[in-house]
Design an enzyme around this catalytic site. Structure first.
Site, PDB file in Angstrom:
ATOM      1  CG  HIS A  65       4.981   1.120   3.236  1.00 28.82           C
ATOM      2  ND1 HIS A  65       4.522   2.302   2.708  1.00 28.82           N
ATOM      3  CD2 HIS A  65       4.309   0.944   4.401  1.00 28.82           C
ATOM      4  CE1 HIS A  65       3.616   2.832   3.509  1.00 28.82           C
ATOM      5  NE2 HIS A  65       3.457   2.020   4.538  1.00 28.82           N
ATOM      6  NE  ARG A 118       2.189   5.895   9.675  1.00 25.92           N
ATOM      7  CZ  ARG A 118       1.138   5.417   9.009  1.00 25.92           C
ATOM      8  NH1 ARG A 118       1.157   4.192   8.512  1.00 25.92           N
ATOM      9  NH2 ARG A 118       0.059   6.144   8.836  1.00 25.92           N
ATOM     10  CG  HIS A 149      -0.219   0.117   2.536  1.00 25.33           C
ATOM     11  ND1 HIS A 149       0.448  -0.949   3.109  1.00 25.33           N
ATOM     12  CD2 HIS A 149      -0.044   1.162   3.382  1.00 25.33           C
ATOM     13  CE1 HIS A 149       0.985  -0.577   4.257  1.00 25.33           C
ATOM     14  NE2 HIS A 149       0.707   0.700   4.445  1.00 25.33           N
ATOM     15  CG  ASP A 209       1.282   4.964   4.843  1.00 26.97           C
ATOM     16  OD1 ASP A 209       0.763   3.836   4.827  1.00 26.97           O
ATOM     17  OD2 ASP A 209       2.346   5.218   5.436  1.00 26.97           O
TER      18      ASP A 209
HETATM   19  C1  SIN Z   1       2.902   0.947   7.859  1.00 25.68           C
HETATM   20  O1  SIN Z   1       2.318   0.415   6.924  1.00 25.68           O
HETATM   21  O2  SIN Z   1       2.838   2.149   8.056  1.00 25.68           O
HETATM   22  C2  SIN Z   1       3.705   0.104   8.800  1.00 25.68           C
HETATM   23  C3  SIN Z   1       4.974  -0.378   8.214  1.00 25.68           C
HETATM   24  C4  SIN Z   1       5.711  -1.273   9.154  1.00 25.68           C
HETATM   25  O3  SIN Z   1       5.266  -1.498  10.267  1.00 25.68           O
HETATM   26  O4  SIN Z   1       6.770  -1.753   8.782  1.00 25.68           O
END
Ligand code: SIN
Length: 277
Positions: free
Chosen positions: A253, A268, A101, A103
């Site tokens: 990612h 994050r 995906h 974000d």
């Molecule tokens: C995410 O998709 O923001 C998380 C990525 C992760 O935990 O590695």
């Protein structure tokens, strides 16, 4: 792009680089921030190792790259609404972000990127994959590039955040706020690098604008298989104190969920972006 003064070690040919010699807790000079922005635009994800950052230092570092997006769906760190918790406890089986995906593509002005800081990672597993949408775009035929150049796609948050999965309760919430849909070009020009990138993703893109879901599925399916080709990806092995800063406009990612019974705690911070063209 001004990244020639940085210690940059690419992680793979298409995407990702480790940056050496930068302490993100320090008050970094403007020139270095400009170099880091250049490295991000070029490599799609930049990784800093062995960082020691309080929540406030993480927030201060993020603010050097833009305004912070306060996440409306994720649980946040105590006293720090700017920090979304990406956590999986040993007894939980579902992870956050466990599929390809980008974000915030459901926002009219999608986020620039996120700075994910590893506070507690499992001894093995819990890596994150990244894929370059520059490389995916470049490898398309001229004919398909031409076809896609006039197309737009609809992205939505409803099917992901509109109903909270049982296994994510307590970590993801505010389902009633999942009302966002946005239409973006299928191929974009990256605002900083000027490079072309494919801008559809399996997580949030629901159909091409003016097409039905059924009509869109075959071509979207082809683009997703194409864009996830291994040679367009890199795999990040985290250590406690690693920080990855990824660009949402040029990468996808995927958080791997291969560490059942172990804890993984990441902080994050997402940086606001702008309209895509
Ligand atoms: C995410 O998709 O923001 C998380 C990525 C992760 O935990 O590695």
């Amino acid at each position: 792009m001004r990244s020639n003064h940085l210690e940059v070690r690419p992680l793979a040919s298409a995407v990702g680089a480790e940056i050496g010699g930068v302490d993100l807790s320090a008050d970094l000079p403007d020139g270095l921030i400009a170099d880091l922005k250049g490295a991000l635009a070029r490599h799609g994800v930049i990784v800093f190792r062995d960082q020691i950052l309080s929540e406030d230092q993480h927030i201060a570092a993020a603010r050097r790259f833009g305004d912070i997006n306060i996440n409306r769906f994720f649980a946040t760190a105590d006293g720090h609404p700017e920090i979304a918790l990406v956590v999986k406890e040993p007894e939980q089986t579902v992870n956050i972000g466990g599929g390809w995906h980008t974000d915030h593509s459901y926002d009219a002005e999608p986020a620039l990127g996120s700075m994910l800081f590893a506070r507690e990672v499992p001894p093995i597993g819990g890596d994150t994959m990244f894929a370059s949408m520059y490389a995916a775009y470049d490898a398309l035929s001229d004919g398909l590039k031409e076809t896609l150049s006039g197309m737009r796609a609809v992205h939505s948050s409803r099917h992901v955040f509109g109903t909270v999965r049982e296994g994510l309760k307590g970590r993801i919430g505010n389902a009633e706020l999942a009302t966002q849909d946005a239409v973006h070009p299928v191929t974009i020009v990256h605002p900083e690098s000027g490079l072309k990138a494919l801008y559809v993703n399996p997580g949030f893109t629901v159909r091409f604008d003016g097409w039905t879901v059924e009509e869109s599925a075959p071509l979207l399916g082809y683009l997703y298989r194409h864009a996830a080709r291994p040679e367009f990806t890199c795999r990040l092995q985290w250590r406690n104190g690693s920080l990855a800063f990824w660009d949402n406009r040029s990468t996808w990612h995927y958080a791997l969920n291969d560490y059942q019974g172990e804890r993984r705690l990441m902080h994050r911070i997402t940086i606001e972006g702008g309209p895509l063209h």
